[in-house]
Design a protein around this motif. Structure first.
Motif: not given
Length: 323
Positions: A102, A184-186, A189, A220, A223, A226-227
């Motif tokens: 990330e 954040d990563f989302g 993305s 995607r 992400n 990661r979640n």
């Protein structure tokens, strides 16, 4: 529908498991796990050991199975605990690599877009029109507008000293190389998904992927992964619904091991994508070797319901290309 399941004490929970056929060698240890981890969380790890029965056929005449309350013979409480601990360690190791990936992606995107405009992320012209203008049927905002609102919210909520310092010295608008550190990563993305194709290709190629659509799907998926890790959710045998795309046959040789539809939907493919990305970020890393060492100690259950690393979607002989 009224909820009819009563509250149960930890001892009652354990007694229920024993009644359903689970063997408990150390009741005090089992009670500790129920008290500190919880019945519901652990239930995800003893679910594979339940007896399954056929409950009719679907529209294609394929049998439909459903879990009963009973456990297969020789299932022990420790079987679920070992799976839980294996999965917990797996998520911790993945979190380490995902952080590196990330951070590297933040730099890549901010460096590329920032070269033309320090505030490129604030301008619709930076992004591909067809991607940035997409709308969902019930939301009047397009993708760019929703993304902007998300970014503004993250920047506004940030308590980082560097954000406070920048605003005090330069004003409220953050350049992309500062703003990216609040996302954040989302969010990262989603930004990549809106970028113009030549920009997407430049970043995808840096990670050894020729097809930007494949790389977009990988981000995607990372992400999503990661979640799962951040929320301490079960991972080892999870069914991945939003599956990543694969490059063309032969472009990335290890990807050819996942052409099978079942493996495509299992988490080992996501682990392999993390391995690929981690090696691209840091070719000298030993992270993938440490993860391999963990994967090779997959817990063997006492239960007659055999489980193995293959249940994660690991293809035969994966060790050949992993190292």
């Amino acid at each position: 529908m009224a909820y009819d399941r009563p509250w149960k004490s930890f001892q009652e929970q354990l007694s229920l498991l024993i009644e359903r056929g689970m063997q408990v060698g150390d009741e005090s240890a089992a009670l500790e796990y129920l008290e500190h981890v919880g019945y519901y969380r652990l239930s995800a790890y003893w679910y594979p050991f339940r007896v399954f029965e056929t409950a009719g056929n679907d529209q294609h005449d394929r049998p439909i199975t459903q879990a009963t309350d009973q456990f297969v013979p020789d299932t022990q409480f420790i079987d679920a605990v070992r799976l839980y601990l294996f999965d917990k360690e797996l998520r911790l190791r993945l979190t380490d690599a995902l952080e590196r990936i990330e951070i590297a992606l933040r730099v890549d995107i901010a460096y590329l877009l920032g070269e033309s405009d320090a505030f490129a992320h604030l301008h619709r012209a930076t992004f591909h029109p067809s991607f940035a203008r997409r709308k969902s049927c019930r939301d009047p905002r397009d993708s760019f507008e929703k993304w902007q609102e998300r970014c503004e919210g993250m920047e506004r909520r940030s308590k980082e000293d560097f954000v406070k310092h920048y605003r005090k010295k330069h004003g409220s608008r953050l350049p992309i190389w500062v703003a990216v550190e609040t996302w954040d990563f989302g969010t990262l993305s989603q930004l990549f998904a809106m970028m113009k194709v030549p920009d997407q290709i430049r970043i995808a190629l840096k990670y050894g992927i020729q097809d930007w659509k494949v790389f977009q799907s990988w981000l995607r998926s990372l992400n999503y992964l990661r979640n799962v890790c951040a929320h301490h959710s079960r991972l080892w045998n999870r069914n991945v619904i939003d599956q990543p795309r694969l490059p063309k046959q032969g472009e990335v040789p290890w990807c050819d091991e996942f052409r099978d539809a079942k493996r495509l939907a299992r988490p080992f493919l996501l682990l392999s994508i993390v391995r690929h990305m981690a090696l691209m970020v840091c070719p000298e890393t030993e992270w993938h070797r440490r993860l391999q060492a963990h994967l090779e100690v997959f817990p063997v259950p006492h239960s007659r319901r055999g489980l193995a690393l293959e249940d994660t979607g690991a293809p035969p002989g994966w060790e050949r290309w992993w190292v």
